[in-house]
Design a protein around this motif. Structure first.
Motif, PDB file in Angstrom:
ATOM      1  N   UNK A 424       0.871  -1.168   0.000  1.00 10.23           N
ATOM      2  CA  UNK A 424       0.000   0.000   0.000  1.00 10.23           C
ATOM      3  C   UNK A 424       0.915   1.227   0.000  1.00 10.23           C
ATOM      4  N   UNK A 425       0.460   2.298  -0.632  1.00 11.82           N
ATOM      5  CA  UNK A 425       1.288   3.465  -0.947  1.00 11.82           C
ATOM      6  C   UNK A 425       2.175   3.962   0.192  1.00 11.82           C
ATOM      7  N   UNK A 426       1.574   4.276   1.344  1.00 12.45           N
ATOM      8  CA  UNK A 426       2.365   4.874   2.428  1.00 12.45           C
ATOM      9  C   UNK A 426       3.369   3.866   3.002  1.00 12.45           C
ATOM     10  N   UNK A 427       2.964   2.620   3.058  1.00 11.28           N
ATOM     11  CA  UNK A 427       3.869   1.583   3.547  1.00 11.28           C
ATOM     12  C   UNK A 427       5.055   1.477   2.595  1.00 11.28           C
ATOM     13  N   UNK A 429       6.252   3.806   0.611  1.00 12.63           N
ATOM     14  CA  UNK A 429       7.144   4.957   0.751  1.00 12.63           C
ATOM     15  C   UNK A 429       8.043   4.801   1.972  1.00 12.63           C
ATOM     16  N   UNK A 430       7.446   4.296   3.052  1.00 10.96           N
ATOM     17  CA  UNK A 430       8.194   4.096   4.293  1.00 10.96           C
ATOM     18  C   UNK A 430       9.302   3.051   4.094  1.00 10.96           C
ATOM     19  N   UNK A 432      10.636   2.021   1.240  1.00  6.79           N
ATOM     20  CA  UNK A 432      11.644   2.494   0.289  1.00  6.79           C
ATOM     21  C   UNK A 432      12.536   3.543   0.947  1.00  6.79           C
ATOM     22  N   UNK A 433      11.910   4.428   1.718  1.00  9.02           N
ATOM     23  CA  UNK A 433      12.667   5.477   2.395  1.00  9.02           C
ATOM     24  C   UNK A 433      13.626   4.922   3.441  1.00  9.02           C
ATOM     25  N   UNK A 442      10.339   3.402  -8.841  1.00  4.90           N
ATOM     26  CA  UNK A 442      10.412   4.843  -8.657  1.00  4.90           C
ATOM     27  C   UNK A 442       9.890   5.527  -9.900  1.00  4.90           C
ATOM     28  N   UNK A 466      16.596   7.380  -2.874  1.00  2.24           N
ATOM     29  CA  UNK A 466      16.309   6.303  -1.920  1.00  2.24           C
ATOM     30  C   UNK A 466      17.244   5.106  -2.076  1.00  2.24           C
TER      31      UNK A 466
END
Lengths: 542, 307
Positions: A424-427, A429-430, A432-433, A442, A466
């Motif tokens: 899921x999107x926010x997960x 990003x977290x 990958x970050x 990316x 990242x």
């Protein structure tokens, strides 16, 4: 009955009279094409916009609305060139760190007040003000406005920002470093003026239809969240005379297939083509299905940080994985929307950028595959010692198809075991970050139309790097490019290093793939940033 | 009875409080935050935003502020995603839409479902029964995310009868397709439950007695069979009603109705904490309320139940 009928007629007459455009039902002043009586442009947006406050908006669909409602110092034309907006001209000093803009005296807010330099000063201070806490405050830093950084950090009062109104029609900007392309940045929504009186009167409610006052070609007249927003011609706009479209309707339609059906039913003038459907639509509706290059790239990044596995730190492995990707299958069979295959990070559509020669681009896929196998064997991986990598992407049908295709290609050609995981999107990003991956999806769309908006991502200090790629030569070249008269040779060198080192696997560059009604005139297909202005469009008579 | 209702409402308060706390903690435990984005914000910008929304405070302080905000000012907080709006606004615009199409769908599904079920049971093993069973099975097999786009293709594109989406203040043309898409599968379930329960009731001893004493069929059905046959349907209807009026993300997605369902799902994806919590509280309160309504209705239908 009589009364209501009469009222309706009176209402109709009144509205026709009030909104009567100078040009509708006539012919186009330049092309001479007959114009439609109904100058309403209706288009689909994927999601509800985040805001229509120029200093707060952060999404694409919101920025599209803001560009119609407000006008900054400069606009872009159909090719993406700078054309005067509120400013008529500017001067700069030799070091290009002081800019003076001359504003047109006839510019008006929709309530009739003149647009003055002070409105820009107010807006730009607002942008960096910690109290407003704009998510786009960093744009003030990017513009290198003097003291922006300290103000955002709360170390200086906002009135110390390097922007001042010399008089009502002269705006002076002081930068903390030389930026030759500064005027280009004034087409960004966050630099548009803000109506101080209205904001102070209504507070957070100022963007509601009825309260909002704007200085662009349109005013917001209706907003039904998650359903529609309507903007109508602003009679006070200084160039209202040359505006043709009367009304712009943005309909929120989450599902792209439903949007396509509604387009085909005639409810929309423009919608996006779902991935894979372009060839069919092009055949059935050759004049309506269009595809043109966009200023965005799509890639996978390797994790080169200490948390990444040793194998991907071997350049031969990275090269092999990149070479084994058959980009043609992805662009022609999966996306099928006219997207160009990518072998460089920067898209060919970028202004002033010549795509450098990189070896992989000129090889056939068979040659690439052979080379990939060779490199893998050299690195010590093969049937006896297969390489395993994990690859992450965020949930989406197109991303999934591409990730599966990559895994399949690597498995077949190189015997690589790829574990693909969607998140899921926010997960995503977290993860990958935090560098919890071997390979991560990316994509990047240019903030402005110049190669550094892409290549800066490859520098060690970039907040968006990242994969934690770090190369001293790239850092030095990019630093040099900032002030170089001709940065192209430097960009070429950077792209060549990227091709050699393969910190990323470029997959494809974006295309805008739309269904666009043939009645719509002047859609800016050559504006690769897709900064479009309803005031420049028109509807032809059928 | 009144005391019972009062007691149930009193119990609802700690229930909701617990719901808020659990939901609040779960949300904050989810990876990423409302301002995690592709374009990572510089730390100073992020710090300003977090200070503005109080996200830099310890969790229990945030929770306390949130609760006092609701209790003292009836303020459910701001939306992080839609910065021109707050949660009260999101609910005030979305909920009436969902309530409208949800209620219509509920009434339609219940009336048609019960009628179809009763009819099929009374005409057991006749052609009518087979048709009713066939229709309900196929309706149940057709999920609304398949049905919605098909409806748009037929009624908007091919026939041009209905607008393909939007709400337009609830004008009837805009309500038809959402209601059909939402009510069909519920209607089918209601019909099936009604049918089997009715069949069971019709074979019970008291109905046989009623028949034996020569009562006309209509009277048997209306006076004796319907009430007990509806017991299982009733327990199904409570949660169904809540599900329908609290919205369907599918309906909002496909028909751009602007209801609360889509807001709820988007809020979860966007980590729009306050919107997420606000809608959860609304859902929780409605669930508590309607399970109470169903329990009270039970007492009315079944004389054996006394509170």
């Amino acid at each position: 009955m009589m009364i209501s009928a009469r009222l309706t007629i009176a209402g109709l007459l009144a509205s026709t009279f009030l909104a009567s455009p100078v040009l509708a039902a006539g012919t186009h002043p330049v092309t001479g094409e007959p114009l439609a009586d109904d100058q309403t442009f209706t288009y689909r947006v994927l999601d509800e916009h985040s805001s229509v406050d120029p200093q707060v908006v952060e999404d694409v669909s919101g920025s599209e609305i803001v560009r119609d409602l407000f006008e900054g110092l400069y606009n872009q034309d159909a090719d993406g060139n700078l054309v005067p907006g509120v400013a008529t001209s500017y001067e700069t000093n030799d070091t290009k760190d002081v800019y003076t803009f001359h504003l047109r005296p006839e510019a008006r807010w929709s309530n009739g007040d003149p647009v003055v330099a002070g409105d820009f000063v107010y807006a730009w201070r607002r942008l960096v003000d910690p109290e407003l806490a704009s998510p786009y405050a960093w744009f003030g830093e990017l513009m290198a406005l003097e003291n922006a950084k300290a103000i955002i950090a709360g170390e200086m009062p906002v009135d110390q920002l390097g922007v001042k109104a010399v008089d009502d029609h002269t705006l002076e900007v002081h930068l903390s470093q030389s930026i030759p392309y500064f005027p280009l940045m004034t087409t960004h929504a966050s630099t548009f003026p803000a109506p101080r009186k209205v904001i102070e009167k209504y507070g957070a409610e100022w963007t509601k239809p009825g309260n909002i006052v704007s200085n662009g070609a349109y005013v917001l007249t209706e907003h039904v969240p998650q359903e529609r927003s309507v903007r109508e011609r602003n009679p006070m706009y200084w160039d209202n005379e040359h505006t043709i479209i009367d009304k712009v309707v943005a309909l929120v339609i989450n599902d792209e297939n439903v949007a396509l059906t509604r387009y085909l039913a005639g409810e929309l003038d423009r919608t996006e083509v779902p991935a894979g459907q372009y060839p069919r639509l092009k055949k059935e509706y050759p004049d309506e299905a269009i595809s043109f290059p966009r200023l965005c790239n799509y890639y996978y990044t390797f994790n080169l940080s200490p948390s990444g596995q040793e194998a991907v730190k071997d350049v031969r492995v990275r090269q092999a994985l990149s070479l084994a990707v058959d980009r043609k299958i992805i662009t022609e069979n999966i996306l099928a929307g006219g997207q160009p295959e990518a072998y460089t990070f920067t898209p060919a559509a970028t202004a002033g950028f010549t795509v450098p020669d990189v070896p992989a681009a000129s090889m056939t896929q068979a040659e690439r595959d052979a080379k990939a196998k060779e490199l893998m064997a050299e690195a010590g991986y093969g049937p006896d010692q297969p390489l395993s990598v994990n690859l992450i992407y965020n949930t989406s049908e197109a991303h999934e198809k591409i990730a599966v295709a990559l895994g399949q290609m690597w498995k077949q050609k190189l015997g690589v075991q790829a574990t693909i995981a969607n998140m899921e999107w926010k997960t995503f990003l977290e993860e990958r970050g935090n560098q919890n991956f071997d390979l991560a999806r990316g994509a990047w769309c240019g903030d402005y139309n110049e190669a550094s908006t892409f290549l800066d991502l490859m520098t060690t200090d970039s907040g968006y790097n990242d994969g934690k790629f770090s190369n001293a030569e790239v850092d030095a070249l990019m630093n040099e490019a900032k002030t170089a008269d001709d940065p192209q040779p430097l960009y070429t060198k950077v792209e060549q290093i990227i091709a050699e080192q393969a910190p990323i696997i470029p997959i494809y560059h974006y295309a805008g793939v739309y269904m666009l009604d043939t009645d719509v005139g002047n859609w800016p297909v050559n504006n690769v940033e897709q900064n479009w202005y309803s005031k420049d469009l028109y509807k032809k008579a059928e | 009875m009144l005391r019972y209702i009062f007691r149930r409402l009193l119990v609802a308060i700690p229930t909701l409080l617990l719901l808020i706390i659990i939901c609040f903690l779960l949300m904050h435990a989810a990876p990423g935050g409302p301002f995690t984005s592709e374009r990572k914000l510089p730390p100073s910008v992020l710090a300003n935003i977090e200070a503005k929304y109080g996200l830099n405070q310890p969790l229990f302080v945030q929770l306390w502020d949130y609760l006092t905000g609701i209790l003292l000012h009836f303020d459910f907080g701001p939306s992080f995603q839609y910065k021109d709006r707050d949660v009260n606004d999101v609910i005030a615009t979305g909920f009436p839409v969902t309530l409208t199409y949800g209620t219509i769908s509920f009434v339609l599904a219940t009336v048609v479902g019960v009628a179809l079920g009763v009819l099929a049971a009374v005409r057991h093993n006749t052609l009518l029964d087979y048709i009713a069973v066939g229709v309900t099975f196929s309706a149940q097999a057709l999920p609304n995310f398949v049905m919605a786009p098909i409806l748009v293709i037929i009624f908007t594109w091919q026939l041009g009868w209905l607008p393909g989406g939007g709400w337009n203040g609830g004008q009837w043309q805009y309500v038809v397709m959402p209601v059909i898409a939402l009510s069909t599968s519920y209607m089918a379930s209601i019909a099936r439950i009604t049918r089997s329960s009715m069949l069971e009731t019709l074979h019970s001893n008291f109905i046989r007695t009623a028949r034996a004493k020569g009562l006309p069929t209509r009277k048997i059905l209306w006076r004796h069979a319907l009430k007990p046959a509806l017991m299982p349907v009733l327990s199904y209807l409570g949660p169904v009603f809540v599900a329908m009026i609290t919205g369907s993300v599918i309906i909002d997605m496909y028909f751009s109705t602007g209801g609360i369902g889509l807001n709820y799902v988007n809020a979860a994806f966007n980590r729009d904490y306050a919107v997420m919590l606000g809608v959860t509280i609304l859902y929780g309160a409605l669930t508590v309320l309607f399970s109470l309504v169903v329990d009270v209705a039970y007492a009315w239908v079944d004389p054996k139940i006394r509170y």
